[in-house]
Design a protein around this motif. Structure first.
Motif, PDB file in Angstrom:
ATOM      1  N   MET A  52       3.395   1.754  -2.008  1.00 56.69           N
ATOM      2  CA  MET A  52       3.971   1.977  -3.329  1.00 56.69           C
ATOM      3  C   MET A  52       3.269   3.108  -4.078  1.00 56.69           C
ATOM      4  O   MET A  52       3.921   3.951  -4.707  1.00 56.69           O
ATOM      5  N   LYS A  53       1.971   3.162  -3.989  1.00 54.50           N
ATOM      6  CA  LYS A  53       1.230   4.244  -4.651  1.00 54.50           C
ATOM      7  C   LYS A  53       1.624   5.593  -4.072  1.00 54.50           C
ATOM      8  O   LYS A  53       1.760   6.587  -4.798  1.00 54.50           O
ATOM      9  N   LEU A  54       1.848   5.636  -2.759  1.00 56.89           N
ATOM     10  CA  LEU A  54       2.256   6.887  -2.115  1.00 56.89           C
ATOM     11  C   LEU A  54       3.651   7.308  -2.570  1.00 56.89           C
ATOM     12  O   LEU A  54       3.931   8.500  -2.730  1.00 56.89           O
TER      13      LEU A  54
ATOM     14  N   GLU B  43       0.811  -1.218   0.000  1.00 53.33           N
ATOM     15  CA  GLU B  43       0.000   0.000   0.000  1.00 53.33           C
ATOM     16  C   GLU B  43       0.849   1.275   0.000  1.00 53.33           C
ATOM     17  O   GLU B  43       0.342   2.360  -0.312  1.00 53.33           O
TER      18      GLU B  43
ATOM     19  N   ARG C  41       4.902   6.795  -5.471  1.00 51.92           N
ATOM     20  CA  ARG C  41       4.730   7.389  -6.798  1.00 51.92           C
ATOM     21  C   ARG C  41       4.124   8.789  -6.698  1.00 51.92           C
ATOM     22  O   ARG C  41       4.542   9.720  -7.403  1.00 51.92           O
ATOM     23  N   GLU C  42       3.156   8.943  -5.805  1.00 51.80           N
ATOM     24  CA  GLU C  42       2.487  10.238  -5.668  1.00 51.80           C
ATOM     25  C   GLU C  42       3.432  11.324  -5.163  1.00 51.80           C
ATOM     26  O   GLU C  42       3.280  12.495  -5.511  1.00 51.80           O
TER      27      GLU C  42
ATOM     28  N   ALA D  94       2.537  -4.048  -6.773  1.00 49.74           N
ATOM     29  CA  ALA D  94       1.907  -2.767  -6.462  1.00 49.74           C
ATOM     30  C   ALA D  94       2.734  -1.602  -7.012  1.00 49.74           C
ATOM     31  O   ALA D  94       2.188  -0.613  -7.508  1.00 49.74           O
ATOM     32  N   ALA D  95       4.056  -1.717  -6.928  1.00 52.96           N
ATOM     33  CA  ALA D  95       4.920  -0.671  -7.466  1.00 52.96           C
ATOM     34  C   ALA D  95       4.759  -0.551  -8.973  1.00 52.96           C
ATOM     35  O   ALA D  95       4.620   0.559  -9.514  1.00 52.96           O
TER      36      ALA D  95
ATOM     37  N   ALA E  49       2.210  -1.459 -10.760  1.00 54.43           N
ATOM     38  CA  ALA E  49       0.868  -0.963 -11.050  1.00 54.43           C
ATOM     39  C   ALA E  49       0.782   0.543 -10.852  1.00 54.43           C
ATOM     40  O   ALA E  49       0.008   1.233 -11.541  1.00 54.43           O
ATOM     41  N   ALA E  50       1.604   1.082  -9.940  1.00 57.08           N
ATOM     42  CA  ALA E  50       1.606   2.522  -9.680  1.00 57.08           C
ATOM     43  C   ALA E  50       2.476   3.284 -10.674  1.00 57.08           C
ATOM     44  O   ALA E  50       2.510   4.517 -10.639  1.00 57.08           O
TER      45      ALA E  50
END
Length: 262
Positions: A158-160, A156, A162-163, A198-199, A201-202
């Motif tokens: 990984m998206k952060l 969870e 990227r952001e 997850a990484a 996908a982000a």
């Protein structure tokens, strides 16, 4: 083609690149005042043997890599190995940005080490670290330097990553190395697989490092998708003391190739 310069989108199609961390060469040199073993000579030998990149982690206390090493390696790579990637890692709130601003390496890996810390032992905590990371990530990218964040295998997060602006994450692999060969290996490895998925996908690239070695490397790469680069220092230099640099690099590249049959 050097896999470190391949497209971020190449993912699993490209073999994983081997970046050699030279910290332990510098640590041995620093025990005397003779200038041996030479960090720049070691870099040249491992690159001639087939390494794909060079990594250094210049800590504020200079207990291994010194500031002069960072600059001498940058000059060596510019002059003799312009296609080779230079990765400088460290804490951006200590001394790392001083090197990034001047050297402008291909990649800066941000690691949340404390000053004087024995070795890296955890990744960034997101979202807690986002506010302070955002400005230094933006500055680094404006310099034309790719940013990789040293991260625990938490899907969870990984998206952060990227952001906040990271281009890649480097998955901290000590927990996998500790579990390798034990009944927990499959469970722990599954966590890294999920984090890498997850990484990807982000939209992040995936690197990995810490306590990877000739025994556990191929198993990791078979299970974890899209690993573009592994940074290996301690085990690789220890192997080189017994096998020599050239044989060691070739054996690590053999381990990487074994993860990509055909």
């Amino acid at each position: 083609m050097n896999p470190l310069i391949a497209s971020e989108a190449a993912g699993r199609l490209a073999p994983t690149a081997l970046s050699v961390n030279l910290n332990k060469v510098a640590l041995l040199r620093n025990t005397r005042h003779l200038g041996i073993p030479s960090v720049t000579r070691a870099a040249g030998i491992v690159l001639q043997a087939g390494a794909n990149g060079i990594t250094v982690h210049p800590r504020p206390d200079e207990r291994h890599i010194r500031g002069s090493d960072v600059h001498e390696l940058a000059e060596l790579l510019r002059r003799d190995w312009p296609h080779i990637e230079y990765n400088i890692e460290g804490n951006p709130f200590h001394n790392l940005m001083d090197f990034v601003r001047v050297v402008r390496p291909a990649q800066a890996t941000f690691v949340p080490d404390a000053e004087g810390q024995f070795t890296s032992d955890h990744g960034w905590q997101l979202p807690a670290d986002i506010e302070r990371l955002a400005p230094v990530i933006a500055e680094t990218k404006a310099l034309g330097v790719r940013v990789s964040l040293f991260m625990d295998p938490i899907p969870e997060a990984m998206k952060l990553a990227r952001e906040v602006g990271a281009d890649r994450v480097e998955l901290y692999t000590e927990t996998y190395a500790s579990a390798w060969g034990t009944p927990r290996q499959a469970e722990v490895l599954a966590g890294f697989t999920a984090a890498a998925e997850a990484a990807l996908a982000a939209g992040l690239g995936v690197n990995a490092g810490h306590d990877l070695n000739r025994d556990n490397l191929a198993d990791f790469l078979r299970a974890v998708p899209g690993v573009q680069e592994v940074s290996i220092g301690h085990a690789l230099i220890a192997d080189a003391l017994e096998l020599g640099y050239t044989a060691t690099i070739r054996d690590y590249q053999r381990c990487i190739a074994a993860a990509y049959p055909g």
